[in-house]
Design an enzyme around this catalytic site. Structure first.
Site, PDB file in Angstrom:
ATOM      1  N   LYS A  11       0.764  -1.218  -0.195  1.00 41.07           N
ATOM      2  CA  LYS A  11      -0.022  -0.091   0.096  1.00 41.07           C
ATOM      3  C   LYS A  11       0.736   1.259  -0.052  1.00 41.07           C
ATOM      4  O   LYS A  11       1.982   1.225   0.372  1.00 41.07           O
ATOM      5  CB  LYS A  11      -0.930   0.024   1.176  1.00 41.07           C
ATOM      6  CG  LYS A  11      -1.801  -1.137   1.232  1.00 41.07           C
ATOM      7  CD  LYS A  11      -2.951  -1.103   2.410  1.00 41.07           C
ATOM      8  CE  LYS A  11      -3.843  -2.099   2.279  1.00 41.07           C
ATOM      9  NZ  LYS A  11      -4.883  -1.802   3.336  1.00 41.07           N
ATOM     10  N   TYR A  51     -12.681  -1.859  -3.161  1.00 43.94           N
ATOM     11  CA  TYR A  51     -13.082  -2.216  -2.168  1.00 43.94           C
ATOM     12  C   TYR A  51     -14.757  -2.082  -1.818  1.00 43.94           C
ATOM     13  O   TYR A  51     -14.956  -1.750  -0.782  1.00 43.94           O
ATOM     14  CB  TYR A  51     -12.534  -0.951  -1.072  1.00 43.94           C
ATOM     15  CG  TYR A  51     -11.031  -1.603  -0.788  1.00 43.94           C
ATOM     16  CD1 TYR A  51     -10.778  -2.630  -0.015  1.00 43.94           C
ATOM     17  CD2 TYR A  51     -10.131  -0.649  -1.029  1.00 43.94           C
ATOM     18  CE1 TYR A  51      -9.483  -2.895   0.597  1.00 43.94           C
ATOM     19  CE2 TYR A  51      -8.621  -0.761  -0.587  1.00 43.94           C
ATOM     20  CZ  TYR A  51      -8.479  -1.977   0.208  1.00 43.94           C
ATOM     21  OH  TYR A  51      -7.120  -2.263   0.769  1.00 43.94           O
ATOM     22  N   ASN A 117      -2.084  -0.182   6.957  1.00 45.56           N
ATOM     23  CA  ASN A 117      -1.668  -1.321   7.454  1.00 45.56           C
ATOM     24  C   ASN A 117      -0.614  -1.793   6.562  1.00 45.56           C
ATOM     25  O   ASN A 117      -0.740  -3.052   6.503  1.00 45.56           O
ATOM     26  CB  ASN A 117      -2.873  -2.168   8.061  1.00 45.56           C
ATOM     27  CG  ASN A 117      -3.569  -2.507   6.748  1.00 45.56           C
ATOM     28  OD1 ASN A 117      -3.658  -1.852   5.816  1.00 45.56           O
ATOM     29  ND2 ASN A 117      -4.751  -3.579   6.990  1.00 45.56           N
ATOM     30  N   HIS A 120      -2.396  -5.408   1.754  1.00 44.40           N
ATOM     31  CA  HIS A 120      -3.594  -6.125   1.670  1.00 44.40           C
ATOM     32  C   HIS A 120      -3.181  -7.558   1.134  1.00 44.40           C
ATOM     33  O   HIS A 120      -2.352  -7.644   0.397  1.00 44.40           O
ATOM     34  CB  HIS A 120      -4.678  -5.139   0.717  1.00 44.40           C
ATOM     35  CG  HIS A 120      -5.567  -6.211   0.180  1.00 44.40           C
ATOM     36  ND1 HIS A 120      -6.849  -6.177   1.068  1.00 44.40           N
ATOM     37  CD2 HIS A 120      -5.970  -6.836  -0.980  1.00 44.40           C
ATOM     38  CE1 HIS A 120      -7.642  -6.962   0.398  1.00 44.40           C
ATOM     39  NE2 HIS A 120      -7.033  -7.468  -0.825  1.00 44.40           N
ATOM     40  N   GLU A 131     -10.075 -10.411  -7.062  1.00 45.04           N
ATOM     41  CA  GLU A 131      -9.250  -9.453  -6.939  1.00 45.04           C
ATOM     42  C   GLU A 131      -8.148  -9.467  -7.947  1.00 45.04           C
ATOM     43  O   GLU A 131      -7.504  -8.541  -8.374  1.00 45.04           O
ATOM     44  CB  GLU A 131      -8.515  -9.535  -5.447  1.00 45.04           C
ATOM     45  CG  GLU A 131      -9.771  -9.092  -4.528  1.00 45.04           C
ATOM     46  CD  GLU A 131      -9.154  -8.921  -3.097  1.00 45.04           C
ATOM     47  OE1 GLU A 131      -9.757  -8.359  -2.176  1.00 45.04           O
ATOM     48  OE2 GLU A 131      -7.947  -9.775  -3.119  1.00 45.04           O
TER      49      GLU A 131
HETATM   50  P1  CMP Z   1      -7.294  -4.608   3.940  1.00 46.21           P
HETATM   51  O1  CMP Z   1      -6.787  -5.879   3.870  1.00 46.21           O
HETATM   52  O2  CMP Z   1      -6.851  -3.699   2.708  1.00 46.21           O
HETATM   53  O3  CMP Z   1      -9.070  -4.849   3.502  1.00 46.21           O
HETATM   54  C1  CMP Z   1      -9.645  -3.862   3.857  1.00 46.21           C
HETATM   55  C2  CMP Z   1      -9.154  -2.618   4.625  1.00 46.21           C
HETATM   56  O4  CMP Z   1      -9.877  -1.888   5.303  1.00 46.21           O
HETATM   57  C3  CMP Z   1      -8.237  -3.384   5.821  1.00 46.21           C
HETATM   58  O5  CMP Z   1      -7.197  -3.692   5.179  1.00 46.21           O
HETATM   59  C4  CMP Z   1      -7.895  -1.891   6.359  1.00 46.21           C
HETATM   60  O6  CMP Z   1      -6.994  -1.294   5.972  1.00 46.21           O
HETATM   61  C5  CMP Z   1      -9.209  -1.179   6.452  1.00 46.21           C
HETATM   62  N1  CMP Z   1      -9.985  -1.290   7.618  1.00 46.21           N
HETATM   63  C6  CMP Z   1     -10.543  -2.494   8.006  1.00 46.21           C
HETATM   64  N2  CMP Z   1     -11.393  -2.058   9.103  1.00 46.21           N
HETATM   65  C7  CMP Z   1     -11.261  -0.961   9.365  1.00 46.21           C
HETATM   66  C8  CMP Z   1     -11.633  -0.291  10.287  1.00 46.21           C
HETATM   67  N3  CMP Z   1     -12.308  -0.579  11.594  1.00 46.21           N
HETATM   68  N4  CMP Z   1     -10.996   1.154  10.634  1.00 46.21           N
HETATM   69  C9  CMP Z   1     -10.507   1.489   9.470  1.00 46.21           C
HETATM   70  N5  CMP Z   1     -10.014   0.740   8.446  1.00 46.21           N
HETATM   71  C10 CMP Z   1     -10.539  -0.450   8.681  1.00 46.21           C
END
Ligand code: CMP
Length: 150
Positions: A11, A51, A117, A120, A131
């Site tokens: 990311k 998403y 984070n 993904h 995906e």
């Molecule tokens: P990802 O694996 O990319 O899949 C969806 C993304 O949404 C996840 O990682 C996080 O980056 C984000 N995400 C999921 N839950 C939350 C939350 N409660 N608050 C903010 N971001 C979230």
């Protein structure tokens, strides 16, 4: 064991932190093979489509803002149990809960915002099947069996 493919996104926060190579090394060290790769800056429309499963959730807008904030690296990883293996290597979705030694635990250490984070990964076979084509057509995926010798 089944050979699977999974989609991985490195990311914008990871790109900004200049740790693309270190993250790919984690995949390779776990016997996951990069069979497709590209750097791309998602626009809002595509990010919302990618998403869409999260549309309506309280974090949707911040997630879209973040994922469109800079370029990311999209990868297809291939290997035995690639989907589960990748999820184990990534660590918990919430950087505050990700254990040391996982990608998120190490590269998102001290990060409070859940969307930041680092990576993904597809969460299931059916998700990967949607995906992967979002980013790569089959002819852009270079599994061993696709390698041309002439
Ligand atoms: P990802 O694996 O990319 O899949 C969806 C993304 O949404 C996840 O990682 C996080 O980056 C984000 N995400 C999921 N839950 C939350 C939350 N409660 N608050 C903010 N971001 C979230």
């Amino acid at each position: 064991m089944a050979t699977e493919r999974t989609l991985s996104l490195i990311k914008p926060d990871a790109v900004e932190k200049n740790c693309i190579g270190k993250i790919i090394t984690r995949f390779e060290d776990a016997n996951l093979r990069v069979v497709a790769a590209k750097m791309i800056w998602l626009n809002k429309k595509d990010a919302e489509k990618f998403y869409s499963v999260h549309k309506g959730k309280h974090f949707f807008e911040t997630l879209i803002q973040f994922i469109t904030s800079g370029p990311l690296v999209a990868l297809v990883l291939e290997g035995d149990n690639a989907i589960l293996k990748n999820r184990e290597i990534m660590g918990a979705t919430d950087p505050r809960k990700a254990l040391p030694g996982t990608i998120r635990g190490d590269f998102a250490k001290g990060v409070e915002r859940m969307e930041r984070n680092i990576v993904h990964g597809s969460d299931a076979l059916e998700t990967a099947e949607v995906e992967i084509p979002f980013f790569f057509s089959e002819r852009k995926i270079f599994a061993e069996r696709n390698v041309q010798t002439s």
